[in-house]
Design an enzyme around this catalytic site. Structure first.
Site, PDB file in Angstrom:
ATOM      1  CG  ASN A 104       4.427   5.735   4.049  1.00 16.98           C
ATOM      2  OD1 ASN A 104       3.052   5.685   3.975  1.00 16.98           O
ATOM      3  ND2 ASN A 104       5.148   4.789   3.366  1.00 16.98           N
ATOM      4  CG  HIS A 251       2.289   1.051   2.224  1.00 21.18           C
ATOM      5  ND1 HIS A 251       3.270   0.722   1.649  1.00 21.18           N
ATOM      6  CD2 HIS A 251       1.537   1.946   1.795  1.00 21.18           C
ATOM      7  CE1 HIS A 251       3.284   1.699   0.720  1.00 21.18           C
ATOM      8  NE2 HIS A 251       2.301   2.641   0.978  1.00 21.18           N
ATOM      9  CD1 TRP A 252       0.859   4.091   5.852  1.00 24.56           C
ATOM     10  CD2 TRP A 252      -0.798   4.089   7.317  1.00 24.56           C
ATOM     11  NE1 TRP A 252      -0.298   4.893   5.202  1.00 24.56           N
ATOM     12  CE2 TRP A 252      -1.266   4.856   6.106  1.00 24.56           C
ATOM     13  CE3 TRP A 252      -1.702   3.841   8.223  1.00 24.56           C
ATOM     14  CZ2 TRP A 252      -2.532   5.377   6.211  1.00 24.56           C
ATOM     15  CZ3 TRP A 252      -2.924   4.486   8.395  1.00 24.56           C
ATOM     16  CH2 TRP A 252      -3.341   5.197   6.993  1.00 24.56           C
TER      17      TRP A 252
END
Length: 271
Positions: A104, A251-252
């Site tokens: 990530n 973003h996660w």
């Protein structure tokens, strides 16, 4: 038990210690976390590791140099080479000869460089809004990067500021729990400012064509850190890519859409 976490530490070139946690058995899946104050393998992937272990995979959760329980040197540039080389050396010492890499953000960039620099090591890639595929200046234009300016590394940094920084990573702040804030704040207090301010990342986009393995991308439509155009770069350059996108996700992806991330990833790995 598949969900019991064990931890080992490896001394690598430069005299640095890299901490590696593990659970489960089977083919190796290495989860590579991103940057940001307080980040670690366990805190970034706690909701995913157990599902992969229960599905028959050896889940490996390293802490990058500068993060978690690993060494946090001061007075040097935190380059992509430094992150990648210290992690790869630790994985080799941990007995990982080949692996599925899950990355990530910065962790995605590390996964990319590791796959490019060590052909045959990465069997498949699962990348959530990976970094290092644009020039640094392009990232600095993104609203998420601008919002990460903080008092991190100074005496005024506190849990409220830690909460604000984590909240930037998600679309829905319900995912920012008190436990997560406290866990990451405890790590952040041990980190030097250099981890963030002296991070140096190249643009790996010209090398994406080197990636011949199957790739699964995840991208939140409300991503504020990594330009959505990154998806197109992979589609144009790589041989075998698919992408799952979600609206109302930041973003996660692995945190905000945990069940779907786990299910799609395991289907991808299991053919």
């Amino acid at each position: 038990m598949a969900n019991e976490l064990t931890r080992k530490t490896y001394n690598v070139t430069g005299g640095y210690d890299i901490s590696v946690a593990e659970m489960g058995s089977g083919p190796a899946v290495v989860f590579i976390h991103g940057s940001g104050p307080g980040a670690s393998g366990a805190s970034n992937f706690r909701q995913n590791a157990g599902a992969f272990a229960e599905a028959g995979y050896r889940v490996i959760l390293p802490d990058l140099i500068g993060y978690g329980a690993s060494s946090k040197p001061e007075g040097l540039d935190y380059t992509l080479d430094l992150f990648t080389n210290t992690l790869f050396e630790a994985l080799q010492a941990h007995g990982v000869e080949k692996a599925i890499l899950v990355g990530n953000s910065l962790g995605g960039g590390i996964a990319l460089q590791m796959a490019m620099d060590h052909p045959g090591f990465a069997e498949r890639l699962i990348l959530m809004a990976p970094g290092c595929i644009h020039e640094r200046e392009e990232y600095f234009k993104m609203p998420g990067i601008a919002s990460m300016v903080s008092s991190f590394g100074g005496p005024d940094f506190n849990e409220d500021e830690q909460r604000r920084l984590i909240t930037n990573l998600v679309y829905d702040p319900v995912h920012v729990t008190d436990e997560l804030v406290k866990e990451r704040f405890a790590v952040a207090r041990t980190q030097p400012k250099d981890v963030i301010v002296r991070m140096r990342t190249p643009n790996l986009a010209p090398r994406l064509g080197e990636l011949k393995m199957p790739i699964l991308l995840f991208w939140g439509y409300n991503e504020r850190f990594m330009p959505l155009e990154g998806i197109q770069l992979f589609f144009e350059a790589c041989e075998d890519v698919r992408c799952v996108t979600f609206n109302k996700v930041g973003h996660w992806v692995q945190v905000e859409r945990t069940d779907e991330f786990n299910r799609y990833s395991l289907e991808f790995l299991n053919g």
